[in-house]
Scaffold this motif. Structure first.
Motif, mmCIF file in Angstrom:
data_model
loop_
_atom_site.group_PDB
_atom_site.id
_atom_site.type_symbol
_atom_site.label_atom_id
_atom_site.label_comp_id
_atom_site.label_asym_id
_atom_site.label_seq_id
_atom_site.Cartn_x
_atom_site.Cartn_y
_atom_site.Cartn_z
ATOM 1 N N GLY A 1 70.313 -8.363 52.377
ATOM 2 C CA GLY A 1 70.069 -8.347 50.816
ATOM 3 C C GLY A 1 68.811 -7.959 50.646
ATOM 4 O O GLY A 1 69.046 -7.405 49.251
ATOM 5 N N ILE A 2 67.469 -8.349 51.792
ATOM 6 C CA ILE A 2 66.634 -7.218 51.250
ATOM 7 C C ILE A 2 66.950 -6.123 50.537
ATOM 8 O O ILE A 2 65.892 -4.998 49.671
ATOM 9 C CB ILE A 2 65.362 -7.657 52.403
ATOM 10 N N LYS A 3 68.235 -5.004 51.458
ATOM 11 C CA LYS A 3 68.033 -3.846 51.467
ATOM 12 C C LYS A 3 68.271 -3.512 50.099
ATOM 13 O O LYS A 3 68.540 -2.551 49.387
ATOM 14 C CB LYS A 3 69.173 -3.375 52.430
ATOM 15 N N THR A 4 69.431 -4.565 49.275
ATOM 16 C CA THR A 4 70.447 -4.924 47.953
ATOM 17 C C THR A 4 69.584 -4.588 46.944
ATOM 18 O O THR A 4 68.801 -3.999 45.535
ATOM 19 C CB THR A 4 71.287 -5.998 47.979
ATOM 20 N N ILE A 5 68.085 -5.685 47.465
ATOM 21 C CA ILE A 5 67.366 -5.876 46.389
ATOM 22 C C ILE A 5 66.297 -4.221 45.943
ATOM 23 O O ILE A 5 66.045 -4.560 45.322
ATOM 24 C CB ILE A 5 65.762 -6.899 46.542
ATOM 25 N N MET A 6 65.877 -4.036 47.231
ATOM 26 C CA MET A 6 65.033 -3.137 47.267
ATOM 27 C C MET A 6 65.966 -1.621 46.648
ATOM 28 O O MET A 6 65.283 -0.765 46.219
ATOM 29 C CB MET A 6 64.792 -2.315 48.577
ATOM 30 N N LYS A 7 67.127 -1.757 46.385
ATOM 31 C CA LYS A 7 68.083 -0.647 45.794
ATOM 32 C C LYS A 7 68.433 -0.953 44.426
ATOM 33 O O LYS A 7 68.332 0.845 43.862
ATOM 34 C CB LYS A 7 69.645 -0.379 46.675
ATOM 35 N N ILE A 8 68.274 -2.209 43.995
ATOM 36 C CA ILE A 8 68.182 -2.415 42.103
ATOM 37 C C ILE A 8 67.469 -1.718 41.594
ATOM 38 O O ILE A 8 66.130 -0.834 41.965
ATOM 39 C CB ILE A 8 67.615 -3.576 42.040
ATOM 40 N N LYS A 9 67.624 -0.494 40.363
ATOM 41 C CA LYS A 9 66.925 0.485 39.504
ATOM 42 C C LYS A 9 65.717 -0.465 38.597
ATOM 43 O O LYS A 9 64.319 -0.086 38.133
ATOM 44 C CB LYS A 9 67.733 1.063 38.659
ATOM 45 N N ARG A 10 65.935 -1.681 38.485
ATOM 46 C CA ARG A 10 64.724 -2.609 37.251
ATOM 47 C C ARG A 10 63.899 -3.174 38.327
ATOM 48 O O ARG A 10 63.862 -5.033 38.308
ATOM 49 C CB ARG A 10 65.214 -3.368 36.357
ATOM 50 N N LYS A 11 63.497 -2.202 38.952
ATOM 51 C CA LYS A 11 62.951 -3.749 40.728
ATOM 52 C C LYS A 11 61.304 -4.699 39.631
ATOM 53 O O LYS A 11 60.975 -5.913 40.018
ATOM 54 C CB LYS A 11 62.093 -2.689 41.514
ATOM 55 N N TRP A 12 60.490 -4.052 38.354
ATOM 56 C CA TRP A 12 59.499 -4.700 38.763
ATOM 57 C C TRP A 12 60.547 -5.446 37.373
ATOM 58 O O TRP A 12 59.557 -7.051 36.921
ATOM 59 C CB TRP A 12 59.201 -3.841 37.325
ATOM 60 N N SER A 13 61.612 -5.884 36.534
ATOM 61 C CA SER A 13 61.710 -6.642 35.389
ATOM 62 C C SER A 13 62.090 -7.604 37.023
ATOM 63 O O SER A 13 61.633 -9.043 36.384
ATOM 64 C CB SER A 13 63.226 -6.221 34.948
ATOM 65 N N PHE A 14 63.062 -7.906 37.830
ATOM 66 C CA PHE A 14 63.515 -8.696 38.525
ATOM 67 C C PHE A 14 62.157 -9.511 39.286
ATOM 68 O O PHE A 14 62.147 -10.766 39.458
ATOM 69 C CB PHE A 14 64.407 -8.219 39.829
ATOM 70 N N LEU A 15 61.328 -8.969 39.820
ATOM 71 C CA LEU A 15 60.013 -9.197 40.355
ATOM 72 C C LEU A 15 59.505 -9.840 39.141
ATOM 73 O O LEU A 15 58.943 -11.080 39.252
ATOM 74 C CB LEU A 15 58.957 -8.192 40.369
ATOM 75 N N LEU A 16 59.506 -9.285 37.704
ATOM 76 C CA LEU A 16 58.700 -10.856 36.812
ATOM 77 C C LEU A 16 59.230 -11.390 36.339
ATOM 78 O O LEU A 16 58.937 -12.899 36.352
ATOM 79 C CB LEU A 16 58.415 -9.252 35.382
ATOM 80 N N LEU A 17 60.547 -11.476 36.414
ATOM 81 C CA LEU A 17 61.475 -13.005 36.310
ATOM 82 C C LEU A 17 61.014 -13.450 37.048
ATOM 83 O O LEU A 17 61.419 -14.695 37.064
ATOM 84 C CB LEU A 17 63.124 -11.873 36.046
ATOM 85 N N THR A 18 61.282 -13.050 38.370
ATOM 86 C CA THR A 18 61.042 -14.281 39.587
ATOM 87 C C THR A 18 59.712 -14.494 39.359
ATOM 88 O O THR A 18 59.460 -16.333 39.357
ATOM 89 C CB THR A 18 61.074 -13.229 41.008
ATOM 90 N N VAL A 19 58.681 -13.956 38.819
ATOM 91 C CA VAL A 19 57.081 -14.981 39.268
ATOM 92 C C VAL A 19 57.124 -15.694 37.956
ATOM 93 O O VAL A 19 57.164 -17.208 37.974
ATOM 94 C CB VAL A 19 56.419 -13.977 38.526
#
Length: 345
Positions: free
Chosen positions: A212-230
């Protein structure tokens, strides 16, 4: 048949645990006072909490779309949101079933492979688990004064009481039995333990965390993913914080107190009891009483009204989501079939 039987037994076991915790919560409580507190609650704040909860689930659906699209599949936010709510509805009745359910309904609706969707859910859960751990660590740091007093009262004092001449040997034996002995036994019987089902389940879980950690590290929109998580976890905190204003006893608590109650209360929600019943009330009441010195009756009232409000919202939105994904699509398909048949005639 045998597997289903054990699933039922497991479900009833955890349900009984939840009911036992609920009984412990209500023990020595003035029930009439709790009922009076519920009647006097300001429900406009609970409606606001419900609204924030719905927004948090919409944001979760948007974040899930990022993972789905990173694999080359397309879906829209409303459909994903409906699937998320159907999953939460399933979790209310049967813990851990929601992840499978939401993947199943979305897979059928959008013709996306189930395994691919389930992989994204594992990745999502892994990331949320990591975030929750960081929030809990932040709570310990920010609320250290309160938590230090709580730990000293209920843990350190108990251990200190054991450390006298009469009980020192007993304390050492307990320490060896709880900490050291399991490690020694694991190393001795490892060749047998690795053949057990639970060993493979734990191994698969840890392997899933890594993947799961590897999959998240491979996504293109990492910052969007992090912002939505926050945003998701901020909304969770606001759900808890706004509900403080529903009762006079809790309305003086601040946003950081909301972080504490939300983070520690989440442990009750993720407990393997249906809908977190009993576990959530037990933990939240203990936090409000022991850390913030809220009287028992309003503390219990707060845990009940917030849990009930969010559960009602999940059930209502889950039923609506199921209607939109299953019945409405079925009706649409029937209308299209009928229309094609009429054209052929």
């Amino acid at each position: 048949m045998k597997k289903r039987f054990f699933s039922v037994i497991q479900y009833l076991f955890f349900l009984l645990i939840g009911l036992l915790l609920l009984w412990l919560v209500f023990r020595k409580i003035d029930v009439q006072e709790v009922v009076a507190q519920i009647k006097l609650a300001r429900y406009e704040w609970l409606l606001l909490s419900i609204g924030l909860g719905i927004v948090s689930h919409i944001v979760r659906a948007i974040r899930w779309n990022i993972l789905i699209r990173s694999m080359g599949y397309q879906t829209d936010t409303p459909t994903t949101f409906y699937a998320v709510m159907v999953g939460y509805l399933a979790n209310t009745a049967f813990p851990r079933l929601g992840e499978v359910t939401r993947c199943g309904v979305l897979s059928k609706n959008k013709n996306i492979p189930f395994n691919a969707l389930f992989g994204t859910v594992i990745s999502e859960r892994v990331f949320d688990f990591i975030v929750l751990v960081f929030i809990l660590l932040a709570v310990i740091f920010l609320q250290f004064g309160f938590l230090e007093e709580f730990v000293n009262k209920y843990l350190i004092s108990s251990l200190t009481g054991m450390a006298n001449r009469n009980n020192l040997v007993l304390a050492i034996i307990i320490f060896i039995a709880v900490i050291i002995l399991p490690v020694i036994l694991f190393r001795i019987f490892f060749h047998k333990i690795r053949n057990l089902t639970i060993y493979h389940k734990i191994s698969d879980f840890l392997r899933g965390l890594l993947e799961g950690i590897k999959t998240i590290m491979k996504i293109k929109r990492k910052w969007s993913f992090l912002l939505l998580t926050v945003m998701i976890w901020t909304l969770y905190t606001l759900m808890t914080y706004t509900a403080f204003s529903a009762l006079d006893a809790t309305k003086g608590l601040n946003f950081f107190d909301g972080v504490t109650v939300m983070a520690l209360g989440s442990l009750g929600i993720v407990a393997p009891v249906p809908g977190g019943i009993g576990a959530y009330q037990f933990i939240v009441k203990a936090i409000l009483v022991e850390i913030y010195l809220i009287p028992s009756e309003p503390a219990l009232t707060y845990s009940i009204i917030l849990w009930t409000a969010q559960t009602v919202m999940i059930v209502a939105m889950g039923i609506f989501g199921y209607y939109m994904l299953v019945f409405k699509k079925s009706k649409k398909n029937n209308d299209n079939t009928r229309s094609n048949a009429e054209q052929n005639i």
